[in-house]
Design an enzyme around this catalytic site. Structure first.
Site, PDB file in Angstrom:
ATOM      1  N   ASP A  74     -31.953   3.724  46.730  1.00 21.60           N
ATOM      2  CA  ASP A  74     -30.560   3.647  47.150  1.00 21.60           C
ATOM      3  C   ASP A  74     -29.759   2.698  46.267  1.00 21.60           C
ATOM      4  OD1 ASP A  74     -30.877   5.469  49.146  1.00 21.60           O
ATOM      5  OD2 ASP A  74     -31.001   4.009  50.783  1.00 21.60           O
ATOM      6  N   GLU A 125     -21.373  -1.273  52.841  1.00 15.99           N
ATOM      7  CA  GLU A 125     -20.830  -2.338  53.672  1.00 15.99           C
ATOM      8  C   GLU A 125     -20.256  -3.485  52.850  1.00 15.99           C
ATOM      9  OE1 GLU A 125     -24.218  -3.473  52.010  1.00 15.99           O
ATOM     10  OE2 GLU A 125     -24.679  -2.218  53.754  1.00 15.99           O
ATOM     11  N   ASP A 142     -24.668 -16.170  61.382  1.00 13.37           N
ATOM     12  CA  ASP A 142     -25.155 -16.109  60.005  1.00 13.37           C
ATOM     13  C   ASP A 142     -24.260 -15.235  59.139  1.00 13.37           C
ATOM     14  OD1 ASP A 142     -27.221 -17.741  60.668  1.00 13.37           O
ATOM     15  OD2 ASP A 142     -28.787 -16.206  60.597  1.00 13.37           O
ATOM     16  N   PHE A 200     -27.783  -1.645  60.099  1.00 11.08           N
ATOM     17  CA  PHE A 200     -28.928  -1.266  60.924  1.00 11.08           C
ATOM     18  C   PHE A 200     -29.873  -2.455  61.104  1.00 11.08           C
ATOM     19  CE2 PHE A 200     -33.336   0.214  61.138  1.00 11.08           C
ATOM     20  CZ  PHE A 200     -33.299   1.049  62.229  1.00 11.08           C
ATOM     21  N   SER A 201     -30.143  -3.171  60.019  1.00 13.75           N
ATOM     22  CA  SER A 201     -31.044  -4.325  60.082  1.00 13.75           C
ATOM     23  C   SER A 201     -30.478  -5.432  60.956  1.00 13.75           C
ATOM     24  CB  SER A 201     -31.305  -4.860  58.666  1.00 13.75           C
ATOM     25  OG  SER A 201     -31.926  -3.883  57.858  1.00 13.75           O
TER      26      SER A 201
END
Length: 344
Positions: free
Chosen positions: A75, A150, A179, A194-195
Site C-alpha cells: 500500500d 488520512e 496521543d 482502523f488501528s
C-alpha cells in the site's frame, strides 16, 4: 502506441523480479513499459544491464501519453504512485507484494493475469475520495496538502499527551488529552483509522471519519460525518506538548502551539483500476482472514416458499408493560392485559 507506467520498490529483490516480468509481458504484447529515471537506474544496477524496451518518463514521454500505472509493492507503494499521478487522473492498479495490501487489486501470483487484463482493456476505473488538509496558525495558512488515506495529528514526544479540541462544521465537539487524532477517508478506514479503533467504511460510502487516538476522556468516540463537512483539530496551549501532522504516513509537518488543522473533501480523487468485481466484504474477509465458518447465506430463489399458514402478529393474551407516570408513583411496572379496565 500504448504505454504503461511501471512503479516498483527497487530495494526489494521480489519487486525487481516482478518488474522484469511485467516489462517483458508488456513488451511481448506490443505495449511500451515506462519507468521513472530513478527507478530505471536502480533496476539497471540491480540486474547489471538496462532493461530493453523501457522508456523514461519526462524524457521519452509524459504522463499524458500513458494509459495506466502498474504498482508493484504494498500500500505504501500505491500511495507514492498516487502522489505522482493524481493530478493527471491516471488510473493505478496495484499488485500486492506486501502484507495486507488493501489498495492492491491483485496478488503476486496473479501478475500474469493482471497484465493480460491490462493488455485487453478488461478493467474498470473507480474514483476514491481524497481529502484536502490545511494548517493554520494566527489566521495564516502555513501549509496545504492532501491525503488518500488520512491526515493524522500525533504527539511529537512519547512522554506527553497533546491537548486538543475536535470540531465539526465550525462547532466544538469535545476537549481532551490524547496521543493524537486521525481524520480519514473511507479508503483510509482500513489503515491507521482502523488501528486506532475506527469503523470500517465501505469505499463507495461518501463520508469522512474522525478517530481520537488513546484519548483520556469519557466521550472520545469515532465520528462518521457528512462528506461536505469540515473536520478540525485545534492544538491547545495549556501544556508545552508538541505535535506533528502526518498525511498518508509520507508528508509531515511540525505543528506549532495553537495550530489548527482543517480537513475537507477534495475535488480531485485518486483513480484505481479494477480487474474483477469482488465485493468489498469479500476483500475484507480475505485480507484480515476473518472466520466465517457456519455461514449459510440467504435462501436460494428457487428454494424460497411462503408459509402455509399465516403467522399472527399479535397473539391473544399478550401483555404490555406500562411505564410509571408522575401522577401515579405507586403503580408498579408490571405486565397487564391490554383491556385492564374490564378486570375491575
Amino acid at each position: 502506441m500504448r504505454r504503461i507506467l511501471v512503479f516498483t520498490h527497487t530495494g526489494r529483490r521480489d519487486a525487481v523480479v516482478a518488474t522484469l516480468e511485467t516489462c517483458s509481458l508488456l513488451s511481448a504484447a506490443g505495449i511500451v513499459p515506462v519507468m521513472r529515471a530513478k527507478d530505471q537506474a536502480a533496476l539497471t544496477q540491480a540486474v547489471g544491464e538496462p532493461v530493453p524496451g523501457v522508456q523514461i518518463l519526462d524524457v521519452d514521454c509524459q504522463l499524458d501519453d500513458i494509459d495506466l500505472g502498474v504498482v508493484l509493492g504494498g500500500d505504501g507503494s500505491v500511495l507514492r504512485a498516487a502522489e505522482l499521478v493524481r493530478d493527471a487522473a491516471l488510473p493505478l492498479v496495484g499488485v500486492n507484494l506486501g502484507h495486507v495490501g488493501f489498495l492492491a487489486e491483485a496478488e503476486r501470483s496473479e501478475l500474469e493475469a493482471t497484465v493480460a487484463a491490462i493488455v485487453n482493456g478488461s478493467y474498470t476505473v473507480e474514483e476514491r475520495m481524497t481529502i484536502e488538509v490545511k494548517v493554520w496558525a494566527d489566521n495564516v495558512c502555513l501549509a496545504e496538502t492532501w491525503a488518500l488515506n488520512e491526515a493524522a495529528v500525533e504527539k511529537a514526544n512519547r512522554e506527553r499527551m497533546v491537548e486538543v479540541v475536535i470540531e465539526v462544521d465550525g462547532r466544538p465537539i469535545s476537549t481532551f488529552g490524547c496521543d493524537g487524532v486521525v481524520m480519514a477517508t473511507p479508503t483510509g478506514s482500513t489503515a491507521y483509522s482502523f488501528s486506532a479503533g475506527g469503523p470500517v467504511v465501505w469505499p463507495d460510502v461518501a463520508a469522512l471519519i474522525m478517530v481520537p487516538i488513546s484519548a483520556h476522556a469519557l466521550f472520545a468516540k469515532p465520528l462518521v460525518v457528512s462528506p461536505t463537512s469540515t473536520m478540525a483539530v485545534e492544538m491547545l496551549t495549556r501544556t508545552d506538548a508538541t505535535a506533528v501532522l502526518w498525511c498518508d504516513g509520507r508528508r509531515t509537518l511540525d505543528l506549532p502551539p495553537g495550530a489548527r488543522i482543517e480537513v475537507t473533501r477534495s475535488a480531485t480523487p485518486v483513480r484505481l483500476a479494477r480487474m474483477n468485481t469482488t465485493p468489498f466484504s469479500e476483500r475484507l474477509v480475505n485480507k484480515f482472514e476473518l472466520p466465517i465458518t457456519g455461514w449459510r447465506g440467504p435462501a436460494k430463489e428457487d428454494k424460497r416458499r411462503t408459509a402455509t399458514t399465516a403467522l399472527p402478529v399479535i397473539v391473544p393474551g399478550m401483555q404490555s408493560v406500562e411505564p410509571h407516570h408522575k401522577d401515579e408513583p405507586s403503580i408498579p411496572m408490571v405486565g397487564r392485559p391490554e383491556d385492564s379496565s374490564q378486570e375491575h
